[in-house]
Design a protein around this motif. Structure first.
Motif, short mmCIF file in Angstrom:
data_model
loop_
_atom_site.label_atom_id
_atom_site.label_comp_id
_atom_site.label_asym_id
_atom_site.label_seq_id
_atom_site.Cartn_x
_atom_site.Cartn_y
_atom_site.Cartn_z
N ASP A 247 -25.92 17.36 9.66
CA ASP A 247 -25.52 17.08 11.04
C ASP A 247 -25.56 15.57 11.29
O ASP A 247 -24.61 14.98 11.84
CB ASP A 247 -26.44 17.82 12.00
CG ASP A 247 -25.99 17.71 13.45
OD1 ASP A 247 -24.87 17.22 13.70
OD2 ASP A 247 -26.78 18.12 14.33
N LEU B 167 -22.71 13.75 9.36
CA LEU B 167 -21.40 13.89 9.99
C LEU B 167 -21.32 13.14 11.31
O LEU B 167 -20.27 12.60 11.67
CB LEU B 167 -21.09 15.38 10.21
CG LEU B 167 -20.81 16.19 8.94
CD1 LEU B 167 -20.70 17.67 9.27
CD2 LEU B 167 -19.55 15.70 8.24
N ASP B 168 -22.44 13.08 12.02
CA ASP B 168 -22.48 12.37 13.29
C ASP B 168 -22.25 10.87 13.08
O ASP B 168 -21.44 10.25 13.77
CB ASP B 168 -23.82 12.61 13.99
CG ASP B 168 -23.89 11.96 15.36
OD1 ASP B 168 -23.01 12.23 16.18
OD2 ASP B 168 -24.83 11.18 15.60
N SER C 107 -18.61 10.29 11.80
CA SER C 107 -17.63 10.42 12.88
C SER C 107 -17.65 9.21 13.79
O SER C 107 -16.60 8.70 14.21
CB SER C 107 -17.90 11.69 13.69
OG SER C 107 -17.79 12.85 12.88
N VAL D 289 -21.45 23.35 11.19
CA VAL D 289 -20.22 22.58 11.02
C VAL D 289 -19.09 23.20 11.84
O VAL D 289 -18.34 22.49 12.53
CB VAL D 289 -19.83 22.50 9.53
CG1 VAL D 289 -18.44 21.87 9.37
CG2 VAL D 289 -20.85 21.68 8.75
N LYS E 228 -19.97 22.42 15.72
CA LYS E 228 -20.07 21.04 16.20
C LYS E 228 -18.95 20.14 15.70
O LYS E 228 -18.65 19.11 16.34
CB LYS E 228 -21.41 20.42 15.80
CG LYS E 228 -22.62 21.04 16.48
CD LYS E 228 -23.87 20.21 16.25
CE LYS E 228 -23.77 18.83 16.88
NZ LYS E 228 -25.04 18.07 16.75
N TYR E 229 -18.33 20.50 14.57
CA TYR E 229 -17.32 19.62 13.97
C TYR E 229 -16.07 20.42 13.62
O TYR E 229 -15.75 20.62 12.44
CB TYR E 229 -17.90 18.92 12.73
CG TYR E 229 -19.16 18.14 13.01
CD1 TYR E 229 -19.09 16.85 13.54
CD2 TYR E 229 -20.43 18.70 12.80
CE1 TYR E 229 -20.24 16.12 13.81
CE2 TYR E 229 -21.58 17.97 13.07
CZ TYR E 229 -21.47 16.69 13.59
OH TYR E 229 -22.63 15.97 13.87
N GLN F 233 -13.10 19.64 13.61
CA GLN F 233 -12.09 18.87 12.90
C GLN F 233 -12.31 18.89 11.38
O GLN F 233 -11.41 18.51 10.61
CB GLN F 233 -12.08 17.42 13.39
CG GLN F 233 -13.23 16.54 12.90
CD GLN F 233 -14.50 16.66 13.72
OE1 GLN F 233 -14.72 17.66 14.39
NE2 GLN F 233 -15.34 15.62 13.68
N VAL F 234 -13.48 19.34 10.96
CA VAL F 234 -13.80 19.36 9.53
C VAL F 234 -13.15 20.55 8.84
O VAL F 234 -13.12 21.67 9.38
CB VAL F 234 -15.33 19.42 9.32
CG1 VAL F 234 -15.68 19.78 7.88
CG2 VAL F 234 -15.97 18.09 9.70
#
Length: 278
Positions: free
Chosen positions: A3, A6-7, A10, A38, A41-42, A44-45
């Motif tokens: 997390d 990726l934070d 990004s 993932v 929260k993400y 777009q991944v």
């Protein structure tokens, strides 16, 4: 840690206005909810959710076969991108056409600099490292060269094998020399691939101008014994592919010595753990 990785990634992509990108996460059958995190929260991944642990080489190859960008950033989940790092790495490859790979300076959790680059493995270098002789030798000794112990990783230079925790690579390299050798489960696959890249005439560079925090060992600390075995099996495969050179009579000796040393390391690690835990 994923997390946080990726934070920070990004945030860096946004701050540097790197809008043309794609993100892949390969989950190797983790049991801690990482894949669900993932997804939530993400979004777009592009998540590759494996139902079994396919190992480092196979898992990375799954994404590498799908990417379309000019540059590929390989990034471990136990890392945090520091501000400006991506721009420095991209700018370096833009301005050094013979460079196929660029690695940042890795920073430990306590803020110290990791000695993250290595020479390519040699018999003498690996023997000195695995037996501890390298750290007993005075500065300047060739027995200290494998881990480049006499360089503080504070200058920009060409190297053999930077640690694979964070590498920016031209996609062109994968197109020309292929993907990771899936005969490696984990450890030494990136050494093998970097060796092939250098043999093909590409330069591999390190720069301290880009920094990435690497919480070293956190991703594998709970399976330390298995990692030692994978490492030694990887050493053998690397030797077999690149240094055997007709010395087939040494196969059993080399393999036996590496496995014996691996089990000695595992026993030492478990004994130390028992002592530390009382």
């Amino acid at each position: 840690m994923l997390d946080r990785c990726l934070d920070t990634l990004s945030a860096e992509l946004t701050s540097q206005q790197l809008s043309s990108h794609e993100l892949f996460v390969i989950d190797n059958a983790s049991a801690d909810g990482s894949a669900d995190m993932v997804r939530q929260k993400y979004p777009q991944v592009k998540l590759i959710d494996n139902k079994e642990n396919r190992g480092f080489a196979k898992a990375n190859n799954q994404a590498l076969k799908q990417v379309t960008g000019q540059y590929i950033l390989l990034l471990n989940p136990d890392t945090e991108i520091l501000p400006g790092a991506l721009a420095v790495l991209i700018d370096f490859l833009d301005n050094h056409p013979q460079a196929g790979v660029i690695a940042p300076q890795l920073i430990n959790s306590d803020g110290s600099v990791q000695l993250s680059c290595r020479d390519f493995p040699s018999f003498i270098g690996m023997f000195a490292e695995l037996t501890g002789l390298s750290r007993l030798m005075p500065p300047g000794s060739k027995l200290r060269s494998y881990k480049m112990l006499d360089w503080q990783h504070d200058s920009e230079r060409e190297v053999d094998q930077p640690e694979g925790a964070c590498l920016l690579i031209r996609k062109e390299l994968f197109d020309k020399i292929g993907f990771f050798d899936e005969g490696y489960f984990m450890l030494f696959e990136e050494v093998d691939w970097l060796y092939s890249a250098k043999k093909a005439g590409w330069q591999i560079w390190f720069t301290p101008q880009a920094q990435v925090v690497h919480h070293m060992g956190q991703a594998i600390k709970q399976v330390k014994a298995k990692m030692i075995l994978f490492s030694h099996k990887g050493m053998y495969r690397y030797w077999y592919k690149h240094h055997r050179n007709g010395k087939g009579y040494l196969d059993a000796i080399i393999y036996g010595a590496l496995m014996t040393l691996a089990y000695l390391r595992i026993a030492t690690y478990r004994l130390r753990t028992m002592i530390e835990n009382g």
